[in-house]
Design an enzyme around this catalytic site. Structure first.
Site, mmCIF file in Angstrom:
data_model
loop_
_atom_site.group_PDB
_atom_site.id
_atom_site.type_symbol
_atom_site.label_atom_id
_atom_site.label_comp_id
_atom_site.label_asym_id
_atom_site.label_seq_id
_atom_site.Cartn_x
_atom_site.Cartn_y
_atom_site.Cartn_z
ATOM 1 C CE LYS A 54 -3.845 -2.506 2.026
ATOM 2 N NZ LYS A 54 -4.613 -2.935 3.192
ATOM 3 C CD GLN A 98 -3.459 -4.507 6.401
ATOM 4 O OE1 GLN A 98 -3.497 -3.471 5.737
ATOM 5 N NE2 GLN A 98 -3.991 -5.645 5.968
ATOM 6 C CG ASP A 121 -9.510 0.139 4.972
ATOM 7 O OD1 ASP A 121 -9.313 -0.407 3.873
ATOM 8 O OD2 ASP A 121 -8.708 0.090 5.923
#
Ligand code: GUN
Length: 302
Positions: A54, A98, A121
């Site tokens: 990422k 994460q 997200d």
């Protein structure tokens, strides 16, 4: 006939080029640069490799990224403190924590601490709720990437039977929603299967579009697939392989070799859904930055 390979890597490269071009153009007018704050707790090897990918993607599309690594022993309060700092940082437009988080940290509490305007997200209750009722929001990256891949590959979803295997908040539930919503890549009749489903093959064999996000290798094999179906394999599993350079190789949740002889289309692992997750994250981060700038120019009012 062997299934056509759905090349997520190629589509992701094209989407990232578009995002990079849009960010360059925006920077010319505003001198702003999108910023992503990445939070990694612990050293789970898969999570480390996702976070690294990422951050590389951020650099490739011209974004700023800041990594915040905490040890697996970090307390929930310490993780929350990092999230709150990122919420208040004007150079950070998107926040990614994460998942999964180590045991002892309540994932939902951490997710709910993220400013919904920076929730690239699409995991906070505000964004999940807005998605469910069809309001503008950040769509979760993996489900959005899957829909984009289906559209881009010319795979019809309207009126078809889509079967989703898995009911996670990250993939199963949201992809089922996107497949059924009245929109491009949607309008399907959706069945969701999970660990409580009896006779999984009886459902998967009915699928025109089969999305497998079960987190277990060989959950779906060739004889469980309807001939000609589009098979989207979301799984990323490390299996030991002494002949591989790192001692393991990556496989999906679908047995690729047997599925290939039956399916019409199939995503490979790696190189299928994974790169699209990251491409969608880059798009959401750019959008978050542009929304923040628009809010600032209106004097900071919503
Ligand atoms: N873990 C697995 N997939 C994801 C994702 O898309 N976002 C975050 N934050 N964690 C994940």
């Amino acid at each position: 006939m062997a299934a056509l390979i759905l090349d997520g890597k190629r589509l992701a490269a094209r989407l990232n080029e578009q995002t990079a071009a849009a960010a360059r153009e925006w920077a010319e007018h505003t001198a702003c640069r999108p910023g992503l704050g990445v939070v990694l707790v612990g050293d789970d090897p898969a999570s480390v490799s996702y976070v690294t990918a990422k951050e590389r993607a951020c650099a490739a599309v011209g974004f700023h990224s800041g990594e915040h690594r905490l040890p697996a022993s970090a307390s929930q309060q310490e993780v929350l403190a990092v999230v709150r700092r990122l919420n208040d940082d004007p150079a950070i437009h998107g926040i990614l924590v994460q998942l999964p988080l180590p045991k002892g940290i309540d994932e939902q509490t951490v997710v709910e601490a993220i400013d919904p305007g920076k929730d690239v997200d699409g995991f906070t209750p505000v964004n999940v709720g807005r998605m469910m009722i069809g309001q503008p929001c950040f769509l979760p990256c993996t489900p959005h990437g899957i829909i984009r891949l289906l559209i881009d590959s010319g795979i019809e979803t309207a009126g078809r039977h889509a079967v989703v295997v898995g009911r996670s908040n990250i993939v199963g539930k949201p992809v089922a929603h996107l497949l059924m919503r009245k929109a491009p890549g949607g309008n399907a009749t959706v069945t969701v299967c999970h660990t409580g489903t009896r006779g999984l093959a009886g459902f998967t064999r009915q699928a025109d579009i089969l999305v497998v996000a079960a987190g277990r290798p060989r959950t779906v094999t060739g004889e469980m697939i309807k001939p000609g179906a589009a098979v989207i394999d979301v799984g990323v599993n490390r299996v030991a392989d002494a002949s591989a350079p790192r001692g393991y190789r990556l496989v999906g949740d679908v047995d690729f070799d047997s599925a290939c002889g039956v399916a019409g289309w199939i995503t490979p692992v790696p190189g299928g859904v994974g790169p699209l997750t990251i491409a969608m994250l880059m798009r959401n981060t750019l959008e978050a930055a542009q929304r923040a700038a628009a809010r600032d120019s209106r004097g900071g009012k919503g």
